[in-house]
Design an enzyme around this catalytic site. Sequence first.
Site, PDB file in Angstrom:
ATOM      1  CD  GLU A 147      47.053 -48.036  26.604  1.00 56.07           C
ATOM      2  OE1 GLU A 147      46.652 -47.280  25.872  1.00 56.07           O
ATOM      3  OE2 GLU A 147      47.541 -47.964  27.394  1.00 56.07           O
ATOM      4  CG  ASP A 180      52.195 -44.549  28.944  1.00 58.99           C
ATOM      5  OD1 ASP A 180      52.441 -43.915  27.910  1.00 58.99           O
ATOM      6  OD2 ASP A 180      51.031 -44.466  29.297  1.00 58.99           O
ATOM      7  CD  GLU A 190      48.892 -40.137  30.190  1.00 60.09           C
ATOM      8  OE1 GLU A 190      49.348 -40.070  29.098  1.00 60.09           O
ATOM      9  OE2 GLU A 190      48.464 -41.244  30.606  1.00 60.09           O
TER      10      GLU A 190
HETATM   11  C1  GCV Z   1      46.054 -42.343  23.724  1.00 57.45           C
HETATM   12  C2  GCV Z   1      48.713 -44.252  27.571  1.00 57.45           C
HETATM   13  C3  GCV Z   1      47.690 -43.012  28.111  1.00 57.45           C
HETATM   14  C4  GCV Z   1      46.630 -43.196  26.887  1.00 57.45           C
HETATM   15  C5  GCV Z   1      47.057 -43.113  25.607  1.00 57.45           C
HETATM   16  C6  GCV Z   1      48.170 -44.180  25.355  1.00 57.45           C
HETATM   17  C7  GCV Z   1      48.840 -44.286  24.105  1.00 57.45           C
HETATM   18  O1  GCV Z   1      48.166 -45.069  27.987  1.00 57.45           O
HETATM   19  O2  GCV Z   1      47.349 -42.976  29.173  1.00 57.45           O
HETATM   20  O3  GCV Z   1      45.644 -42.171  27.268  1.00 57.45           O
HETATM   21  O4  GCV Z   1      45.992 -43.303  24.692  1.00 57.45           O
HETATM   22  O5  GCV Z   1      49.131 -44.036  26.532  1.00 57.45           O
HETATM   23  O6  GCV Z   1      49.722 -43.708  23.704  1.00 57.45           O
HETATM   24  O7  GCV Z   1      48.230 -44.993  23.154  1.00 57.45           O
END
Ligand code: GCV
Length: 716
Positions: A310, A383, A411
């Site tokens: 990411e 995720d 989340e």
């Molecule tokens: C900390 C998902 C979440 C992100 C998070 C990522 C991760 O994509 O939306 O906020 O980033 O996971 O676990 O690194």
Amino acid sequence: MLSRQTSKRSYLLIFLVCFSMFSLYSSNDEDGSKLWFTNYQKAIINDNYHPGSIYINESSPTFQLILEELNYSMSLLFKQNIKTLNNHAKGCICVGTSNNGYIAESIEKDFFRKIGNEGFIIKYISEEDITIIAANTDIAALYGIHHYLRLLRTDPEQIIAQTIIEKPAYQNRILNHWDNLDGTVERGYAGRSIWKWEDLPERLNPRIREYARANASLGINGTVLNNVNADPDVLKPDFLRKVKRIADELRPYGIRVYLSVNFSSPEILGGLQNSDPLNPNVKAWWLKKVNSIYELIPDFGGFLVKANSEGQPGPQDFGRSHAEGANMLADILKPFGGIVMWRAFVYNPSGEDRAKQAFIEFKPLDGEFHDNVLIQVKNGPIDFQPREPFNPLFGAMENTALMPEVQITKEYLGFSDHLAYLGPLFSEFLQSDTYMKGNNTTIARITDNSIYGDKITAIAGVANIGSDTNWCGHHFDQANWYVFGRLAWNNQLSVKEIAREWLKQTFTTQPGFVETMAKVMMESREAVVNYMTPLGLHHLMGWSHHYGPEPWCDIPGARPDWLPRYYHNADSNGIGFNRSSSGSNAVELYAEPLRSMFNDPQLCPDKYLLWFHHLPWDYQMSNGRDLWTELCHRYSEGVENVRLFRDLWHKMEKFVDPRRYNEVSQKMDTQLNEAIWWRDACLLYFQTFSGMEIPPELDKPVHTLEGLVNKGINPV
Ligand code: GCV
């Protein structure tokens, strides 16, 4: 008309009535700030058991905490003043290690061998009416007294029934805070970071001590203080002094501090030309940095790294592998006793199914990681969705230490607005059988060393803790922190029992309350799955904020794998992601018999059906319904369950203080509205493809699709 005198008297009366009401209200009311240290009813085991003294003959900051905790809790539980003794005596609680002569005499040597450095023994000697809590270290003795107090408050008979021997399933039981250095928390729904960086190192938030106590009560022994999307500044000398202040506070509670680090730190902070892990200057930079950390924090735990994921930098930027990156850091940390937790959360917008990508990148590296590296793997391959099958990396990397990562913060399960107890999610994952070494090759047993032997072990949970008065946003979200800690200690525990434990300590031990709410908690996650993503659907939530349904979301130029359509693939032919052998073939990453089971829609469990298959709307389910009708029923069931939970909660009013009762009631109203929002959004949108009617026996949508699409986030 009232005389002047009468009117004065009546004002006085009103004042007294109000004052007494206010005192009643405030003395009965709880704000959630005490977590599971709220309810201390009188502990009754039998007529003889009411200890009134403590005997500890060892000293350390941790033994001091033990004394304070016992004094505080026992005076509440036994309703008497607790004395401190210089020797053992009838009716005492004796805590210590084998350095205490009485303990050494009373506990078999073999027990001390069995429990290692973190386990403990609780033994009641009825002839002397003495309870011994013994361990090899002061920290383990702290775990022991917390276990003892938990039993006194939840299941006291256990204490005299048998000798209790406990030791943890995982060596490292770690919270991951996604706290940013500016005080915000990524995916945090309970206020700002409790670290209050801006006040450190001069002033320490008093909450940090309460945080430490709560974690120690569960046996959590590590905390990563900052976000995995790591700001390099955390390694600047000023920041490290702040970290040291926190580490000093947490140490007596047995909690080591870790940091998330940015792989480009040598370039960004050190001005180096690159951060190539094989560049000697880069290694030298990290060595110097690590040295400076250990000078400040001698028991520093190590680094957590999100690399080449990411948008985060990583070794692949320099043509190096994940193993080369992780090993470079691990070798530097090793002499200090530090570890590297290297995340396997990697995926790119390539043509390959996202659910396969971490496996494709990491499986070939099996055996290449040094022995103080753990690969931190999320429970599912996408995720932290409300439900995913387990990540196939578990079981597939026999020669690598893998650590599970679960998300405590919700989340994708309604933030801190929805009641969703995650115990069933965590245990469904941990008890998943990978079949990699025949039956009972569960993820719990793979990751705690029961199957592949002698590796470092760990488990991580992404924290849901913030500055809110009640710590977690929703009173019931405290239970998710609690259940993570309890499972990290013992991954075989019943999550329903854990729910009961938590309810008894947090609210009341009244069975009418405990049994009703334990049932609600146990069913709550399934309800969320049903009203959000039933039958294996996933990733239908809103763009970026991840709140609420947006199955239609389409952002010009956006990465396809960040859009719901990539996952649901709804069209006039049907719905679902074809991961069978005729599709992306993700099923091949699982061992038999799972591979064949997942590959065949007739054999695939309903809960994963649309995860692995794209099926026609009129596909016949095993219960005789067609797929569309089943989908409608699942969404409706989710909503109906939330309605039922809310009604049951309303019946709990007599057991709960007004403040928490009202706060939970309000959240439940929100949850019900939002469950309806999810149901309507998903069914109305998918109906545009199925062209089929919502069965007449089910509630009709209260929204229109157009209204929902146009309104965006939370239309209620
Ligand atoms: C900390 C998902 C979440 C992100 C998070 C990522 C991760 O994509 O939306 O906020 O980033 O996971 O676990 O690194």
